[in-house]
Design a protein around this motif. Structure first.
Motif, PDB file in Angstrom:
ATOM      1  N   CYS A   1     -33.822  18.317  29.815  1.00 10.63           N
ATOM      2  CA  CYS A   1     -34.004  17.046  29.104  1.00 10.63           C
ATOM      3  C   CYS A   1     -33.700  17.340  27.645  1.00 10.63           C
ATOM      4  O   CYS A   1     -34.545  17.858  26.918  1.00 10.63           O
ATOM      5  CB  CYS A   1     -35.425  16.526  29.297  1.00 10.63           C
ATOM      6  SG  CYS A   1     -35.859  16.234  31.029  1.00 10.63           S
ATOM      7  N   GLU A   2     -32.504  17.033  27.218  1.00  9.16           N
ATOM      8  CA  GLU A   2     -31.980  17.609  25.983  1.00  9.16           C
ATOM      9  C   GLU A   2     -31.488  16.579  24.988  1.00  9.16           C
ATOM     10  O   GLU A   2     -31.234  15.433  25.332  1.00  9.16           O
ATOM     11  CB  GLU A   2     -30.849  18.586  26.315  1.00  9.16           C
ATOM     12  CG  GLU A   2     -29.715  17.987  27.119  1.00  9.16           C
ATOM     13  CD  GLU A   2     -28.622  18.989  27.453  1.00  9.16           C
ATOM     14  OE1 GLU A   2     -28.673  20.140  26.991  1.00  9.16           O
ATOM     15  OE2 GLU A   2     -27.689  18.615  28.188  1.00  9.16           O
ATOM     16  N   THR A   3     -31.406  17.046  23.728  1.00 12.98           N
ATOM     17  CA  THR A   3     -30.912  16.235  22.613  1.00 12.98           C
ATOM     18  C   THR A   3     -31.758  14.985  22.443  1.00 12.98           C
ATOM     19  O   THR A   3     -31.257  13.905  22.120  1.00 12.98           O
ATOM     20  CB  THR A   3     -29.415  15.882  22.804  1.00 12.98           C
ATOM     21  OG1 THR A   3     -28.755  16.933  23.507  1.00 12.98           O
ATOM     22  CG2 THR A   3     -28.714  15.700  21.466  1.00 12.98           C
ATOM     23  N   LEU A   4     -33.056  15.128  22.666  1.00 15.68           N
ATOM     24  CA  LEU A   4     -33.960  13.980  22.610  1.00 15.68           C
ATOM     25  C   LEU A   4     -34.333  13.678  21.157  1.00 15.68           C
ATOM     26  O   LEU A   4     -34.790  14.565  20.436  1.00 15.68           O
ATOM     27  CB  LEU A   4     -35.228  14.261  23.416  1.00 15.68           C
ATOM     28  CG  LEU A   4     -35.021  14.621  24.889  1.00 15.68           C
ATOM     29  CD1 LEU A   4     -36.350  14.976  25.536  1.00 15.68           C
ATOM     30  CD2 LEU A   4     -34.345  13.476  25.631  1.00 15.68           C
TER      31      LEU A   4
ATOM     32  N   THR B   1     -35.760  19.591  24.846  1.00 17.62           N
ATOM     33  CA  THR B   1     -35.258  20.002  23.542  1.00 17.62           C
ATOM     34  C   THR B   1     -34.885  18.763  22.741  1.00 17.62           C
ATOM     35  O   THR B   1     -34.422  17.766  23.286  1.00 17.62           O
ATOM     36  CB  THR B   1     -34.037  20.931  23.666  1.00 17.62           C
ATOM     37  OG1 THR B   1     -33.078  20.361  24.561  1.00 17.62           O
ATOM     38  CG2 THR B   1     -34.452  22.302  24.174  1.00 17.62           C
ATOM     39  N   PHE B   2     -35.064  18.862  21.415  1.00 22.99           N
ATOM     40  CA  PHE B   2     -35.010  17.706  20.532  1.00 22.99           C
ATOM     41  C   PHE B   2     -33.983  17.889  19.428  1.00 22.99           C
ATOM     42  O   PHE B   2     -33.669  19.017  19.022  1.00 22.99           O
ATOM     43  CB  PHE B   2     -36.389  17.476  19.902  1.00 22.99           C
ATOM     44  CG  PHE B   2     -37.452  17.110  20.899  1.00 22.99           C
ATOM     45  CD1 PHE B   2     -37.776  15.781  21.128  1.00 22.99           C
ATOM     46  CD2 PHE B   2     -38.100  18.086  21.643  1.00 22.99           C
ATOM     47  CE1 PHE B   2     -38.744  15.433  22.062  1.00 22.99           C
ATOM     48  CE2 PHE B   2     -39.069  17.751  22.587  1.00 22.99           C
ATOM     49  CZ  PHE B   2     -39.385  16.422  22.792  1.00 22.99           C
ATOM     50  N   THR B   3     -33.483  16.768  18.930  1.00 28.66           N
ATOM     51  CA  THR B   3     -32.698  16.778  17.697  1.00 28.66           C
ATOM     52  C   THR B   3     -33.654  16.612  16.515  1.00 28.66           C
ATOM     53  O   THR B   3     -34.805  16.205  16.680  1.00 28.66           O
ATOM     54  CB  THR B   3     -31.642  15.670  17.689  1.00 28.66           C
ATOM     55  OG1 THR B   3     -32.272  14.393  17.880  1.00 28.66           O
ATOM     56  CG2 THR B   3     -30.623  15.894  18.805  1.00 28.66           C
ATOM     57  N   LEU B   4     -33.158  16.916  15.324  1.00 24.59           N
ATOM     58  CA  LEU B   4     -34.039  17.030  14.168  1.00 24.59           C
ATOM     59  C   LEU B   4     -33.602  16.157  12.997  1.00 24.59           C
ATOM     60  O   LEU B   4     -32.409  15.997  12.735  1.00 24.59           O
ATOM     61  CB  LEU B   4     -34.071  18.487  13.688  1.00 24.59           C
ATOM     62  CG  LEU B   4     -34.668  19.515  14.658  1.00 24.59           C
ATOM     63  CD1 LEU B   4     -34.470  20.926  14.110  1.00 24.59           C
ATOM     64  CD2 LEU B   4     -36.145  19.232  14.900  1.00 24.59           C
TER      65      LEU B   4
END
Length: 320
Positions: A167-170, A193-196
């Protein structure tokens, strides 16, 4: 624990796991034109064999996880091309099969390389919008609407045999919360994983500590971290996450260049020079890896503009 917890078992055994790198860059290197709202998912329609080849290149470089070409592969996205939901979900399942074929081919020649994993990519709603929203988090859906959007793709990935969900680029906390409910519903091991926005906040402004707290009580979350972010933000982000969780951390940042989501072009790094103990941003994945590992990163790979050569350097670092 989820029914398939191979990733957690690897991490619990003390292994450091190398992920693959950018899929789109390599597909473009093979001649694909990805100027399309479907992005790399377009290749699932037109040249799926190239997806398998790129996965194989990364396994040969030393990656132990292949992330599927399903980041932008959603029924709503394919519907814009006149493709039915049933066919769209067949293409999502195909993304798993292609990664698995590459895994099998690599293991046949290199049985000592295993275990190798296939991670089903679950991109955010913003990726479907194809307007850079995954770097802003400025869209709003209800919890049920988020789940309705993500559920069919997750079901297809799980049914096709993905070992874990990426579950990415959230970019937003509400979307992450909805995905955690689906992770529990499907009883599938996952990472988030998350964007910032900066080194302390995800793209919608939520503090990274709050994001970690959201994931802490879900045993199916094997790791939490950041992806598709500038190299200089990784160290402060891992510091922030490490203050709020004991889960393994994961990072797969971009190559070091800066992406303009409006023009969809890449330019020089906007490094702030404060990301490492040496007082400057790392110039590459492998240069940043020691500091990231010290901060709890047990899974490291690359996102946009990274290559098999970058992953080979990371794999050499983990082995040394």
């Amino acid at each position: 624990m989820p029914r398939n917890n191979v990733l957690s078992r690897l991490l619990d055994a003390g292994e450091n796991v190398v992920l693959d790198g950018a899929l789109a860059t390599e597909l473009e290197a093979h001649g694909c034109d990805l100027e399309d709202p479907l992005w790399s998912a377009k290749v699932l329609l037109e040249q799926p064999e190239l997806v398998r080849r790129v996965h194989l290149d990364y396994f040969r470089a030393g990656a132990r996880v292949a992330i599927t070409a399903s980041y932008q592969a959603t029924p709503l996205g394919f519907a814009r091309r006149g493709i039915s939901e049933a066919e769209a979900l067949e293409r999502v399942a195909l993304s798993v099969s292609l990664a698995d074929e590459a895994r099998r081919e690599h293991l046949a020649a290199n049985p000592e390389a295993g275990p190798l994993l296939v991670a089903g990519s679950v991109g955010p709603y913003g990726a479907y919008l194809a307007d850079g929203s995954e770097y802003r988090g400025d869209y709003t859906l209800s919890r049920n609407d988020f789940k309705a959007f993500h559920r069919p793709r997750i079901a297809a990935l799980v049914d096709a045999g993905a070992d874990v969900l990426a579950c990415e680029t959230l970019p937003s906390l509400p979307e992450a919360a909805a995905l955690l409910e689906l992770v529990a519903e499907f009883d599938v091991e996952s990472w988030l994983t998350f964007t910032l926005r900066d080194g302390a906040h995800i793209s919608d402004g939520t503090a990274l500590e709050r994001v970690a707290e959201l994931c802490n009580d879900e045993p199916r979350v094997a790791a939490i971290g950041v992806n598709c972010v500038p190299l200089e933000l990784v160290t402060p982000a891992l510091d922030a996450l490490g203050r709020a969780t004991r889960k393994p951390l994961i990072t797969y940042p971009n190559s070091g260049e800066t992406y303009n989501a409006t023009t969809k072009t890449w330019g020089p790094s906007a490094a702030s020079g404060d990301a490492t103990d040496a007082g400057r941003a790392p110039a590459s994945l492998v240069e940043g890896a020691p500091a990231w590992h010290e901060r709890g990163a047990r899974m490291v790979g690359g996102c946009c503009r990274t290559t098999p050569a970058d992953i080979a350097a990371l794999a050499h670092f983990w082995r040394s």
